[in-house]
Design a protein around this motif. Structure first.
Motif, short mmCIF file in Angstrom:
data_model
loop_
_atom_site.label_atom_id
_atom_site.label_comp_id
_atom_site.label_asym_id
_atom_site.label_seq_id
_atom_site.Cartn_x
_atom_site.Cartn_y
_atom_site.Cartn_z
N TRP A 1 20.71 60.85 -3.26
CA TRP A 1 21.94 60.98 -4.03
C TRP A 1 22.95 59.89 -3.65
O TRP A 1 23.77 59.48 -4.46
CB TRP A 1 22.56 62.35 -3.85
CG TRP A 1 21.80 63.46 -4.51
CD1 TRP A 1 20.94 63.35 -5.56
CD2 TRP A 1 21.81 64.85 -4.15
NE1 TRP A 1 20.42 64.59 -5.89
CE2 TRP A 1 20.93 65.52 -5.05
CE3 TRP A 1 22.46 65.59 -3.16
CZ2 TRP A 1 20.72 66.89 -4.97
CZ3 TRP A 1 22.25 66.96 -3.10
CH2 TRP A 1 21.38 67.61 -4.00
N ARG B 1 20.20 61.41 -10.39
CA ARG B 1 20.79 61.54 -9.05
C ARG B 1 22.26 61.91 -9.14
O ARG B 1 22.76 62.74 -8.37
CB ARG B 1 20.62 60.23 -8.28
CG ARG B 1 19.20 59.95 -7.82
CD ARG B 1 19.06 58.52 -7.34
NE ARG B 1 17.76 58.26 -6.75
CZ ARG B 1 17.23 57.05 -6.59
NH1 ARG B 1 17.92 55.98 -6.99
NH2 ARG B 1 16.04 56.91 -6.05
N GLY C 1 22.59 65.53 -10.03
CA GLY C 1 22.20 66.34 -8.89
C GLY C 1 23.30 66.41 -7.85
O GLY C 1 23.59 67.49 -7.31
N SER D 1 26.27 68.58 -9.09
CA SER D 1 25.96 70.01 -8.99
C SER D 1 26.05 70.48 -7.55
O SER D 1 26.54 71.59 -7.26
CB SER D 1 24.57 70.30 -9.56
OG SER D 1 24.51 70.00 -10.93
N TYR D 2 25.58 69.64 -6.64
CA TYR D 2 25.63 69.98 -5.22
C TYR D 2 27.08 70.13 -4.75
O TYR D 2 27.42 71.08 -4.03
CB TYR D 2 24.93 68.90 -4.41
CG TYR D 2 24.92 69.12 -2.91
CD1 TYR D 2 23.99 69.97 -2.32
CD2 TYR D 2 25.83 68.47 -2.09
CE1 TYR D 2 23.96 70.17 -0.95
CE2 TYR D 2 25.82 68.65 -0.71
CZ TYR D 2 24.88 69.50 -0.15
OH TYR D 2 24.87 69.70 1.20
#
Length: 420
Positions: free
Chosen positions: A183, A203, A206, A209-210
């Motif tokens: 990421w 990426r 992702g 969202s993290y």
């Protein structure tokens, strides 16, 4: 044969305009080119792989002045249409949601936001956490093969800085275990027509969202840590949602990858200077001075991020159009012979050593004390517990990362006699 001899310096008058900052020879050893540029003058127009043109500041005095120049701002809104057409690679809405962190802010907004993070990175607090950092470093070495070879990036350098960062900012273990190091590559330019664009955007989504999961977790499980305090500041409307997400983005990416890369550049510098490696192994008390010299000698922060003039301005005798990007080469400044005698020599006795590896001025890296502690611990434990540590590939086979602003490698195969 030294790297300097492999890439001899050309006549300064032969510099192209713009100077391309591309290719494997440049990434493996940019210093001959920086020497050539310094000799020709402090400011040059350069071309990056993405097609972005910028003005690069190279000499120490010029770099120090630019880092403290109130006319140069960091806010992306200052960039002109030419810059924005190629440099604003992060698509909307992510650009507006993740790019309003400290590196892209000017006072008074920068001053307001920076005060939320400084207490977490004070030298006193870092020293209090040092025993825990030592445990983390030793555990990673314990997991290495009993005898070499091993990859010190995948086996150590890629994990140690993030584990330390998680302790410092209050990232719980279950969330830390989910973090994907890939990421962090969202800061590496990938243009809209690049074949790698779909992976880049995946990426990015992702990571976004993290970050949302981190915020939600801290809202439900508050603790006296940096991440919790940032979430509370958002709930009190002291930070916007975009500022909160961007600051967490900066902590996760800038708080890990540069230290990972600095561990690799430091080890490579030691492998290239076996006399200094032997000296440091035999005298661990040299570590504080050695780390400062290794930071100067080959910094993982090769170039700063963008700066902009609001209007056409003079920069050390060069007219720079308003909204064009200005970048400072920290590595070029740190090898300026007018500031550092014999700058291409790794000298642990160098004093004074006022390098610019962490920048200068209001944007001086707030995590500098933490990075220094990590480097001392990492080098100390690797040299003490892996006797005979050495590189097992040819120097010219080191694959340097293609990042625009940073230096490092994703793989560092080494050998050693045994693991102590």
């Amino acid at each position: 044969m030294t790297l300097q001899e492999q890439h001899p310096v050309a006549d300064p008058d032969t510099l192209p305009d713009p100077v391309p900052l591309t290719g494997c020879p440049y990434k493996s050893n940019p210093y001959p080119l920086y020497e050539q540029m310094r000799e020709a003058g402090p400011v040059h127009r350069v071309l990056f792989p993405s097609g972005v043109q910028a003005w690069l500041v190279t000499g120490y005095d010029a770099a120090h002045a630019a880092l403290n120049d109130d006319r140069l701002g960091k806010d992306h809104d200052r960039g002109n249409d030419r810059w924005r057409a190629r440099a604003s690679i992060m698509p909307e809405p992510q650009h507006s949601q993740l790019q309003v962190h400290l590196l892209h802010q000017d006072p008074p907004k920068h001053t307001r936001m920076r005060r939320f993070v400084t207490d977490a990175f004070t030298p006193r607090r870092i020293e209090q956490l040092r025993p825990r950092f030592q445990e983390l470093a030793d555990a990673l070495v314990d997991a290495l093969p009993e005898h070499g070879p091993a990859d010190l990036v995948t086996g150590f350098a890629a994990h140690f800085p993030f584990q330390v960062l998680a302790e410092v900012i209050g990232l719980p273990k279950e969330l830390a275990a989910r973090f994907d190091r890939d990421w962090g590559k969202v800061v590496q330019p990938v243009g809209p027509t690049d074949p790698g664009r779909p992976l880049y955007e995946a990426r990015l989504h992702g990571l976004q969202s993290y970050i949302a999961d981190v915020v939600a977790h801290k809202r439900e499980h508050w603790d006296d840590d940096l991440l919790s305090r940032l979430v509370v500041a958002r709930d009190r409307r002291e930070l916007s949602q975009e500022e909160l997400d961007s600051m967490i983005f900066q902590l996760l990416v800038a708080g890990q990858e540069p230290v990972t890369n600095q561990i690799t550049t430091a080890l490579i510098a030691l492998f290239r200077n076996p006399d200094q490696l032997a000296r440091l192994r035999g005298n661990p008390d040299l570590l504080p001075r050695a780390v400062e010299e290794l930071l100067r000698y080959d910094s993982a922060f090769e170039l700063t991020t963008w700066r902009f003039f609001d209007e056409d301005s003079d920069l050390h005798g060069t007219r720079v159009p308003g909204g064009d990007s200005v970048i400072v080469s920290l590595c070029a400044a740190n090898r300026d012979p007018r500031r550092f005698p014999d700058p291409d020599i790794l000298d642990f006795d160098r004093s004074p050593n006022s390098h610019l590896a962490f920048g200068h001025g209001i944007h001086f890296c707030p995590g500098a004390a933490l990075a220094r502690a990590e480097l001392r611990l990492a080098l100390g434990v690797l040299l003490a517990r892996l006797p005979g540590l050495h590189l097992v590939i040819r120097d010219e086979d080191i694959e340097w990362i293609p990042a625009v602003l940073g230096r490092g490698t994703n793989h560092l195969p080494v050998g050693y006699e045994r693991r102590l």
